[in-house]
Each structure stands twice: as structure tokens, then as C-alpha cells.
Design an enzyme around this catalytic site. Sequence first.
Site, PDB file in Angstrom:
ATOM      1  N   ARG A  20       0.843  -1.216   0.000  1.00  0.00           N
ATOM      2  CA  ARG A  20       0.000   0.000   0.000  1.00  0.00           C
ATOM      3  C   ARG A  20       0.872   1.258   0.000  1.00  0.00           C
ATOM      4  O   ARG A  20       0.557   2.229  -0.683  1.00  0.00           O
ATOM      5  CB  ARG A  20      -0.969  -0.029   1.177  1.00  0.00           C
ATOM      6  CG  ARG A  20      -1.928  -1.190   0.986  1.00  0.00           C
ATOM      7  CD  ARG A  20      -3.159  -1.194   1.855  1.00  0.00           C
ATOM      8  NE  ARG A  20      -3.877  -2.433   1.548  1.00  0.00           N
ATOM      9  CZ  ARG A  20      -4.621  -3.122   2.395  1.00  0.00           C
ATOM     10  NH1 ARG A  20      -4.796  -2.685   3.621  1.00  0.00           N
ATOM     11  NH2 ARG A  20      -5.220  -4.228   2.016  1.00  0.00           N
ATOM     12  N   GLU A 164     -13.272 -14.086  11.659  1.00  0.00           N
ATOM     13  CA  GLU A 164     -13.453 -13.406  10.372  1.00  0.00           C
ATOM     14  C   GLU A 164     -13.413 -14.379   9.194  1.00  0.00           C
ATOM     15  O   GLU A 164     -12.340 -14.726   8.705  1.00  0.00           O
ATOM     16  CB  GLU A 164     -12.357 -12.337  10.186  1.00  0.00           C
ATOM     17  CG  GLU A 164     -12.477 -11.616   8.848  1.00  0.00           C
ATOM     18  CD  GLU A 164     -11.429 -10.501   8.655  1.00  0.00           C
ATOM     19  OE1 GLU A 164     -10.568 -10.317   9.527  1.00  0.00           O
ATOM     20  OE2 GLU A 164     -11.492  -9.839   7.620  1.00  0.00           O
ATOM     21  N   LYS A 206     -16.805 -11.218  12.292  1.00  0.00           N
ATOM     22  CA  LYS A 206     -16.418 -10.183  11.308  1.00  0.00           C
ATOM     23  C   LYS A 206     -16.631 -10.748   9.913  1.00  0.00           C
ATOM     24  O   LYS A 206     -15.717 -11.314   9.303  1.00  0.00           O
ATOM     25  CB  LYS A 206     -14.961  -9.787  11.534  1.00  0.00           C
ATOM     26  CG  LYS A 206     -14.431  -8.789  10.524  1.00  0.00           C
ATOM     27  CD  LYS A 206     -13.157  -8.121  11.018  1.00  0.00           C
ATOM     28  CE  LYS A 206     -12.546  -7.253   9.955  1.00  0.00           C
ATOM     29  NZ  LYS A 206     -11.491  -6.382  10.450  1.00  0.00           N
ATOM     30  N   GLY A 249     -13.602  -5.006   2.784  1.00  0.00           N
ATOM     31  CA  GLY A 249     -13.334  -5.929   1.688  1.00  0.00           C
ATOM     32  C   GLY A 249     -12.943  -5.319   0.350  1.00  0.00           C
ATOM     33  O   GLY A 249     -13.007  -6.001  -0.662  1.00  0.00           O
TER      34      GLY A 249
HETATM   35  P1  13P Z   1     -10.848  -4.303   5.026  1.00  0.00           P
HETATM   36  O1  13P Z   1     -11.910  -3.472   5.711  1.00  0.00           O
HETATM   37  O2  13P Z   1      -9.887  -3.498   4.215  1.00  0.00           O
HETATM   38  O3  13P Z   1     -11.428  -5.484   4.290  1.00  0.00           O
HETATM   39  O4  13P Z   1      -9.926  -4.888   6.180  1.00  0.00           O
HETATM   40  C1  13P Z   1     -10.509  -5.442   7.298  1.00  0.00           C
HETATM   41  C2  13P Z   1      -9.669  -6.541   7.800  1.00  0.00           C
HETATM   42  O5  13P Z   1      -9.365  -6.571   8.967  1.00  0.00           O
HETATM   43  C3  13P Z   1      -9.233  -7.585   6.866  1.00  0.00           C
HETATM   44  O6  13P Z   1      -8.780  -8.704   7.579  1.00  0.00           O
END
Ligand code: 13P
Length: 318
Positions: A20, A164, A206, A249
Amino acid sequence: MARGKGILAADESTPTLTKRFDKLSITSTAETRMAWRELLFSSPGLSEWISGVILYDETIRQNNPEGRGFVEMLDKWGIIAGIKLDTGAKPLAGFIGETVTEGLDGLNQRVEEYYKLGARFAKWRAVISISETSPTDACIEANAHALARYAKICQEGGLVPIVEPEVLMDGEHSIEVCYSVTERTLLAVFEQLRVQEVKLEAMILKPSMVLPASDSPAQVSTTEVAEATVKCYLRNVPAAVGGIALLSGGQKEENATAHLAAMNKLGPLPWPLTFSYGRALQDRPMRIWGGKQENSSDTQAALLELAQANSQASIPSS
Ligand code: 13P
């Protein structure tokens, strides 16, 4: 899960954060990564909208020039420190293109160490991708099992697990395909959480939203995303779960906020539904910062604006 608050996911691994930074020509060193994170977390008044920050191993061990660590700084700012515990998604043997998230070996000792370093919650991300042939049951089952083992180890060690299971937006699939893959995934995850006797009240889910793929020709309205997502969660996430904190995401930041707000209009819902965004909170501030100290206050202002907007979107408004 405090009302009107969400989580800032700042747990990018060093290779991910470097990618990034590279896009914006920012040099990635331990010092610049620390400067970036300190700038974000010290945004004045951030704790009004953000209750927790997820850290990466490097960050939780860093000290500023005065010798203060991030956990102590976050605590002073009224924010709880969390830690990314998985060691990444690795190729799943026998299933080309699919991954299983690793990190279970020695996890109980790592949980003990991070607890001592001040972490009070944790994250483990499983990745489910959609193609003509995936996800396979093998991929969903292996990831669900690992998520449940991780969650149980966390609870035993005093950390609240964020579970998640991310269904990726990549590809051209429709919202209906995303719905059915998300449903299959959640069913498998909650079955494994039951088998491992994870306390649902003491975990946070998540999940990804139910959306058409980023390259799908059949894009849908904000309301349709909100309705499909809430329907999928109502059918597959037990009411006992402590809370749901969505990931962004790779959605555009304004969509991530609008979708969350639309979902919270569809209540009453059985769990608090808030955000745990990475890119949707950090992309704009990072572009403004560009690695330059003179941009610090504009960078913090952008983060605060996004955090406040998502905080408002997380408040049930039905
Ligand atoms: P994003 O909101 O960029 O998807 O990242 C959240 C995250 O913790 C990914 O593991």
C-alpha cells in the site's frame, strides 16, 4: 461493541502495508510504519467513534522515542488494543487456488504473550474465494475448523476472538452466488464453533457483506445489499453472538458506510452491527499523508470524518 463505536483494523502485515505504501511512493521501514500508525491512532477524539484497534505483531512491540508502547498510548486515548493472530492464508494442499489460514501451532503461548503485552481481543481471517469450482467443502471446512480452534484458544487465554470468514469480492459472480457461499460458510463456522464449545456471547463475528462481485455486470442498489446481507445473517448467525463488526473488503469507502447505515435501518437486529474496517478507514487518509509530516493534521481530519460517518451508520435507526 459499545453503541456508536467501531473497530479500526490496522493489522496489515508488513508485506501488505509495504504494497500500500509502494503505490503512494512512501518508503516502508519500521519507522515509517510506526509513524503512520501513531498518526492514525493519535487523531484527537478518535475514541469517540472507535473503541478498538487491531494491531500487527510489529506494532504491538514498537515504542515511541519516549519509550511508550502502542498499547499504553491507545489505553491513554481510551481505545482497546487487539492483535492479529493468524499467520496468513496459505495454499490448501490438493485444491488449486484455495487457501487455509495458518497459525494454530504454539497459539496458546502466543495468546499468553500478547495478553501480557496488553492485547484484550484478537483477529483471525479466513479467506473464501468464489470461482466456477470454488469454494470447495474442503476449503470451507478446513477454515471453519481453524477459526473455531483459534476462538477457543483465545477465550481460554482471556482474549475476545474476532472470527473473520471473508468471502472475497473478486470475480464476476452475482449477489445470489455470494449469498449462497456466505450462507454455506457461516453454517460451517457456527457448526465448528459449537463443536469447540466457543462461548458465542464472548466473540465478535467479522463477516463480509453479501454483494455482487466487483466485476459483476449485475450491480445492485444499496438497499438490496443491505437486505440480502441482513437476511443471510438473521438466518445463520445465532442471536447469542456478542456482536457483528463488518469488514469493508475493498468496497469504495462511501459504499461501505452506506451499506452499514442501510442495514441498521432494517432492525431491530439481535446483535449490534458495526464496522471493523481497514481500507475504508485508511485509504483516503494514507493518500493525503503521502509520508509527509506537514500533511499530518489533514490526514487525521480525514480519518476522523470517516470514523464519525461509520459511527453514525452503526447506530440502529429503525
Ligand atoms: P478491510 O476493511 O480493508 O477489508 O480490512 C478489514 C480486515 O481486517 C481484513 O482482515
